[in-house]
Design a protein around this motif. Sequence first.
Motif, short mmCIF file in Angstrom:
data_model
loop_
_atom_site.label_atom_id
_atom_site.label_comp_id
_atom_site.label_asym_id
_atom_site.label_seq_id
_atom_site.Cartn_x
_atom_site.Cartn_y
_atom_site.Cartn_z
N ASN A 11 0.83 -1.21 0.00
CA ASN A 11 0.00 0.00 0.00
C ASN A 11 0.87 1.26 0.00
N GLU A 12 1.92 1.23 0.78
CA GLU A 12 2.84 2.38 0.82
C GLU A 12 3.51 2.59 -0.54
N LEU A 13 3.91 1.50 -1.18
CA LEU A 13 4.51 1.62 -2.51
C LEU A 13 3.51 2.18 -3.52
N ASN A 14 2.27 1.71 -3.45
CA ASN A 14 1.24 2.19 -4.37
C ASN A 14 0.92 3.66 -4.15
N GLU A 15 1.10 4.15 -2.95
CA GLU A 15 0.82 5.56 -2.64
C GLU A 15 2.03 6.46 -2.86
N THR A 16 3.19 5.86 -3.12
CA THR A 16 4.41 6.64 -3.32
C THR A 16 4.33 7.42 -4.63
N LYS A 17 4.70 8.69 -4.56
CA LYS A 17 4.71 9.52 -5.76
C LYS A 17 5.86 9.04 -6.65
N PRO A 18 5.57 8.76 -7.93
CA PRO A 18 6.63 8.28 -8.82
C PRO A 18 7.63 9.39 -9.17
N ALA A 19 8.79 8.97 -9.56
CA ALA A 19 9.82 9.92 -10.00
C ALA A 19 9.38 10.58 -11.30
N ALA A 20 9.99 11.69 -11.60
CA ALA A 20 9.65 12.42 -12.83
C ALA A 20 9.83 11.51 -14.04
N GLY A 21 8.82 11.51 -14.91
CA GLY A 21 8.87 10.69 -16.12
C GLY A 21 8.27 9.31 -15.98
N PHE A 22 7.77 8.98 -14.80
CA PHE A 22 7.16 7.67 -14.56
C PHE A 22 5.71 7.84 -14.14
N ASP A 23 4.89 6.82 -14.45
CA ASP A 23 3.47 6.88 -14.12
C ASP A 23 3.18 6.41 -12.70
N HIS A 24 3.86 5.36 -12.26
CA HIS A 24 3.65 4.86 -10.90
C HIS A 24 4.83 4.01 -10.46
N VAL A 25 4.84 3.65 -9.20
CA VAL A 25 5.91 2.84 -8.62
C VAL A 25 5.46 1.38 -8.66
N LEU A 26 6.32 0.51 -9.15
CA LEU A 26 6.02 -0.92 -9.20
C LEU A 26 6.77 -1.66 -8.11
N TYR A 27 6.17 -2.66 -7.54
CA TYR A 27 6.86 -3.52 -6.58
C TYR A 27 7.44 -4.71 -7.33
N PRO A 28 8.41 -5.41 -6.76
CA PRO A 28 9.05 -6.53 -7.46
C PRO A 28 8.02 -7.56 -7.92
N GLY A 29 8.08 -7.90 -9.20
CA GLY A 29 7.18 -8.89 -9.77
C GLY A 29 5.90 -8.32 -10.33
N GLU A 30 5.60 -7.07 -10.07
CA GLU A 30 4.33 -6.48 -10.52
C GLU A 30 4.26 -6.37 -12.04
N LEU A 31 5.35 -6.01 -12.69
CA LEU A 31 5.34 -5.88 -14.14
C LEU A 31 5.06 -7.24 -14.79
#
Length: 53
Positions: A11-31
């Motif tokens: 949940n914390e990862l999903n709420e993390t603001k992504p770095a410039a140029g990215f849409d969202h933060v992925l956790y390991p294995g999510e892609l």
Amino acid sequence: MFKEHVDQSMNELNETKPAAGFDHVLYPGELSLIKRKKYLKKEFLSFRIFMII
């Protein structure tokens, strides 16, 4: 207890603001999970079309 900790971390990862140029933060294995879901959905739709024909 472990599951709650993992859920909280995700949940914390999903709420993390992504770095410039990215849409969202992925956790390991999510892609891989996203790609697999798209593949299975595509294959399921192809199978349904095949069965209708």
